[in-house]
Design an enzyme around this catalytic site. Structure first.
Site, PDB file in Angstrom:
ATOM      1  N   CYS A 445      36.942  47.725  40.391  1.00  0.00           N
ATOM      2  CA  CYS A 445      38.392  47.835  40.539  1.00  0.00           C
ATOM      3  C   CYS A 445      38.765  48.692  41.747  1.00  0.00           C
ATOM      4  O   CYS A 445      39.940  48.866  42.047  1.00  0.00           O
ATOM      5  CB  CYS A 445      39.020  48.405  39.263  1.00  0.00           C
ATOM      6  SG  CYS A 445      38.389  50.029  38.806  1.00  0.00           S
ATOM      7  N   GLU A 488      40.689  43.306  41.826  1.00  0.00           N
ATOM      8  CA  GLU A 488      39.314  43.325  41.313  1.00  0.00           C
ATOM      9  C   GLU A 488      38.386  42.560  42.260  1.00  0.00           C
ATOM     10  O   GLU A 488      38.776  41.517  42.813  1.00  0.00           O
ATOM     11  CB  GLU A 488      39.238  42.695  39.926  1.00  0.00           C
ATOM     12  CG  GLU A 488      40.097  43.364  38.876  1.00  0.00           C
ATOM     13  CD  GLU A 488      39.509  44.644  38.334  1.00  0.00           C
ATOM     14  OE1 GLU A 488      38.334  44.626  37.913  1.00  0.00           O
ATOM     15  OE2 GLU A 488      40.234  45.652  38.311  1.00  0.00           O
TER      16      GLU A 488
END
Length: 495
Positions: A445, A488
């Site tokens: 992330c 992501e």
């Protein structure tokens, strides 16, 4: 160990800050009395065959007080210049910084950011001399270390947040810069109805000397139901005689002797507003931390218990539909079969492993947070998953012992989905030494910060990094957070 020692000495530290490679630490206490007691008890105490020394540290200036002094020393706080300064602070720039961009422009920005992280990784892999595979990949994939499949958009752009945490504080729109100067006095003296109280997102932070809160009305990522809920709670709190919580002296609101009255009033308030609330929980805050702790008590005010358990202080995916896109691609990249064993490392509450369990022989989830493991077990039971096992412990300690318990003919795939800081080096070392892992899926992330992990996984053997290195095969971005600059990045490693 230090925390245990302080508790043994009947001391109650608020915060302990360790300094890397240093022989000292900073310990914060709740009062001057506790501080003086700690110095007296610790100084000269013998611990592990060493004599401890303790002395008073010079604390940093309180950000709120510092801000007030700065404002008092400058020109009049009501000057046009200061008013203009406040109006230029837009909550949208804080919560959804890409709010002025079209979604196509947002995806372009995120793709460029991911490409930059991959190219940075490529340069570092080249400096590490990882081998001929990097040269072949660079020649095939336009100068980068792997196949980059671009970025997949979120199926839902507006109102996608499935989890919203709203702060309670002073509304910045009414008083301008004045509220910063008068903040301490407000929290300590305000006993009237809080017409300036807001429920929403913080415009700044305590460190910045800004505790103002702005309602989420204009935030495109917040669903209408959550906006309505925040508005109704705000109206209720504004009519309450109870003061809001003060970060200055840690007093106010949610007083235990008013607990039952508050529960009844909130239940009635939300029932009347038709907010479509399934259940309402009241958390009894046991610490000063905004996240609470594992010992927090949750009271069900009304409604039904949640169907899917998750620890409240543990991160969960905030965009349900986009998370489904993410998990679908992870499953495809694993190339799982009926004989595959999946290691879900940093498994949290077990989401990824549970979604893959029905298509593989077995799933083993590893997580260091005990409460997350308990919720993961409950989630597996709720979803009638039998072929899954959850282990509470550090991955670097657990992985070596797994090799003896895995069938020799099984194909093992590992999935890591670490926090923003990435994997600890000890976990990287454990993954490299676990030769039974042939395929590794890394979900990041924070790709820019995770580059160091990517390089360590692929670097040649050294005395520090043993085991067979991996190769990066392909990468894919998935946008879980429209209007923000977060994205992501999924990478497939093989060896």
């Amino acid at each position: 160990q230090l925390k245990k020692l302080l508790r043994k000495l009947d001391l109650q530290p608020v915060k302990i800050k360790l300094i890397p490679r240093a022989t000292f630490a900073f310990v914060t206490f709740s009062s001057e009395t506790e501080r003086q007691k700690a110095v007296k008890v610790i100084d000269g105490y013998s611990w592990k065959k060493k004599m401890l020394q303790a002395k008073f540290a010079k604390p940093a200036a309180d950000p709120i007080a510092k801000k007030r002094q700065s404002e008092d020393a400058s020109t009049d706080v009501h000057s046009k210049q200061n008013r203009k300064k406040v109006k230029s602070s837009n909550i949208l720039d804080v919560v959804i910084p890409l709010w002025e961009k079209s979604y196509e422009e947002q995806l372009t920005i995120k793709k460029l950011n991911l490409d930059s992280a991959i190219r940075q990784c490529t340069n570092k892999l080249e400096a590490a001399k990882v081998g001929d595979w990097l040269k072949l990949h660079k020649a095939e994939f336009n100068g980068i270390c792997c196949q980059f499949d671009g970025i997949l958009p979120s199926p839902e752009i507006n109102g996608y947040r499935n989890k919203c945490e709203f702060a309670i504080g002073m509304d910045s729109n009414n008083e301008g810069m004045k509220f910063i100067c008068d903040l301490v006095e407000y929290y300590r003296t305000n006993d009237s109805i809080g017409v300036d109280i807001a429920v929403g997102f913080r415009l700044g932070s305590y460190r910045e000397g800004n505790l103002s809160v702005v309602p989420p009305t204009d935030c495109a990522n917040v669903p209408q139901e959550a906006k309505l809920l925040a508005k109704e709670i705000q109206g209720y709190i504004r009519q309450s005689p109870l003061p809001i919580y003060s970060f200055v002296d840690h007093t106010g609101y949610w007083r235990q002797n008013e607990l039952q009255s508050l529960k009844d009033d909130i239940h009635h308030c939300l029932k009347e507003c038709n907010c479509q609330v399934t259940s309402i929980y009241l958390q009894r805050q046991m610490t000063r931390s905004s996240a609470g702790n594992a010992d927090s008590i949750y009271d069900l005010i009304s409604g039904s218990k949640q169907i899917f358990n998750f620890i409240r202080s543990y991160a969960t995916e905030g965009n349900t539909l986009a998370a489904e896109v993410l998990y679908k691609n992870i499953r495809e990249w694993c190339s799982i079969k009926a004989t595959t064993i999946v290691l879900d490392i940093c498994c949290g509450t077990g989401t990824i492993g549970i979604l893959m369990a029905k298509n593989v022989r077995k799933v083993i989830g590893i997580e260091v947070v005990e409460d997350a493991i308990e919720d993961a077990k409950a989630n597996a039971e709720l979803n009638d998953i039998k072929n899954i096992e959850f282990i509470c412990g550090k991955a670097e300690d657990t992985l070596p012992s797994l090799v003896d318990n895995l069938p020799n003919f099984s194909e093992v795939v590992a999935i890591v989905d670490p926090p923003r800081a990435g994997l600890h080096t000890r976990v990287i070392k454990a993954l490299r030494r676990s030769l039974f892992i042939k395929t590794l899926i890394y979900v990041s992330c924070n790709p820019a910060m995770a580059v160091a992990n990517f390089v360590e996984l692929c670097s040649p053997r050294t005395n520090r990094l043993r085991g067979q290195p991996f190769k990066i095969m392909k990468a894919l971005g998935v946008d879980l957070f429209p209007y923000t600059d977060h994205c992501e990045l999924v990478l497939q490693f093989e060896r």
